[in-house]
Design an enzyme around this catalytic site. Structure first.
Site, mmCIF file in Angstrom:
data_model
loop_
_atom_site.group_PDB
_atom_site.id
_atom_site.type_symbol
_atom_site.label_atom_id
_atom_site.label_comp_id
_atom_site.label_asym_id
_atom_site.label_seq_id
_atom_site.Cartn_x
_atom_site.Cartn_y
_atom_site.Cartn_z
ATOM 1 C CB SER A 1 11.681 -3.384 -2.010
ATOM 2 O OG SER A 1 10.393 -3.920 -2.121
HETATM 3 N N1 SAM Z 1 6.760 -1.241 -3.432
HETATM 4 C C1 SAM Z 1 6.882 -1.228 -2.002
HETATM 5 C C2 SAM Z 1 7.851 -0.184 -1.514
HETATM 6 O O1 SAM Z 1 8.535 0.439 -2.331
HETATM 7 O O2 SAM Z 1 7.903 0.046 -0.304
HETATM 8 C C3 SAM Z 1 7.217 -2.619 -1.511
HETATM 9 C C4 SAM Z 1 6.411 -3.003 -0.349
HETATM 10 S S1 SAM Z 1 6.362 -4.667 0.211
HETATM 11 C C5 SAM Z 1 7.794 -5.474 -0.330
HETATM 12 C C6 SAM Z 1 5.020 -5.382 -0.710
HETATM 13 C C7 SAM Z 1 3.681 -4.737 -0.533
HETATM 14 O O3 SAM Z 1 2.698 -5.485 -1.270
HETATM 15 C C8 SAM Z 1 3.178 -4.690 0.894
HETATM 16 O O4 SAM Z 1 2.901 -3.359 1.245
HETATM 17 C C9 SAM Z 1 1.901 -5.542 0.875
HETATM 18 O O5 SAM Z 1 0.906 -5.111 1.769
HETATM 19 C C10 SAM Z 1 1.471 -5.389 -0.570
HETATM 20 N N2 SAM Z 1 0.560 -6.432 -1.060
HETATM 21 C C11 SAM Z 1 0.548 -7.770 -0.788
HETATM 22 N N3 SAM Z 1 -0.456 -8.363 -1.444
HETATM 23 C C12 SAM Z 1 -1.105 -7.403 -2.140
HETATM 24 C C13 SAM Z 1 -2.245 -7.399 -3.012
HETATM 25 N N4 SAM Z 1 -2.939 -8.502 -3.314
HETATM 26 N N5 SAM Z 1 -2.633 -6.214 -3.551
HETATM 27 C C14 SAM Z 1 -1.952 -5.056 -3.273
HETATM 28 N N6 SAM Z 1 -0.879 -5.009 -2.462
HETATM 29 C C15 SAM Z 1 -0.456 -6.168 -1.899
#
Ligand code: SAM
Length: 215
Positions: free
Chosen positions: A64
């Site tokens: 992010s």
């Molecule tokens: N917090 C992360 C960071 O600091 O890098 C942000 C990563 S990205 C914006 C969002 C993440 O949410 C992705 O890695 C994606 O795979 C994960 N994601 C999407 N749907 C999800 C779900 N149902 N359960 C867990 N993770 C999920």
């Protein structure tokens, strides 16, 4: 990987950029100023690590934007010892910010490759949140209730399971909207079956997948 004076200087600049956009929580700013974000970047992208932008981390996902991480962290109003569930571990950067704020962190990731990578990488940096692999749109009931829950992917609606897994007095910070843009929401559980909702500005996240996400 090295954390040079140059990196530290770029980090100070990033803190100023985030501050100029309205982040006032000194502890959040200190965490952004401390964590070497370039450690999360592959060589070809390392020069971009201190730009206030989201970047690809593989599996079609992103680390992010620092401002977004700071905004969500500030909304959570974390107290040392708070038990926090993060949905969307991704790179682990947000999880580390939460640890720096003194929280006990449970973090769940839907993409197996990212889960495995981040689970082995963060301890090398000296950080050990509790890692889980699975669909976080249903929360993580095994360790509920939580003081706070943060969702780092864009949700179509607020999953009921997440409200259920909050302590009374706790809050959920979640971007909700369509797949192009989402409004940041903070939902505070004011009683066993009472909530207060606040709506903040628009953001753009990758979609929350899973049963209560975009499927
Ligand atoms: N917090 C992360 C960071 O600091 O890098 C942000 C990563 S990205 C914006 C969002 C993440 O949410 C992705 O890695 C994606 O795979 C994960 N994601 C999407 N749907 C999800 C779900 N149902 N359960 C867990 N993770 C999920």
């Amino acid at each position: 990987m090295e954390d040079s004076y140059r990196h530290k200087g770029m980090r100070r600049q990033l803190v100023k950029t985030v501050q100029a956009q309205g982040i006032t929580d000194e502890r959040v700013l200190a965490a952004i100023g401390k964590i070497p974000r370039h450690f999360f970047f592959e060589n070809a992208l390392v020069e971009h690590a201190y730009e206030d932008k989201a970047f690809p981390i593989g599996a079609g996902q992103t680390i992010s934007q620092p401002y977004t991480v700071a905004f969500q962290s500030q909304l959570l109003q974390i107290k040392p010892g708070d038990k926090i569930l993060e949905i969307g571990t991704g790179s682990g950067y947000q999880a580390i910010v939460l640890l720096e704020l003194g929280a006990e962190v449970y973090t769940i990731e839907y993409q197996k490759t990212l889960y495995e990578h981040t689970k082995s990488f963060l301890p090398k940096m000296g950080y050990k949140p509790n890692f889980f692999y699975g669909d976080g749109s249903q929360g993580l009931s095994r360790f509920a209730p939580y003081d706070k829950i943060i969702v780092t992917a864009g949700a179509p609606t607020v999953p009921n399971a997440l409200i259920d897994q909050l302590k009374v007095g706790g809050c959920l910070v979640i971007p909700v909207g369509n797949q192009k843009t989402q409004q940041m929401m903070r939902i505070t559980k004011t009683g066993e079956s009472k909530i207060k909702s606040e709506v903040f500005k628009d953001f753009k996240f990758v979609p929350l997948l899973g049963d209560d996400g975009w499927k």
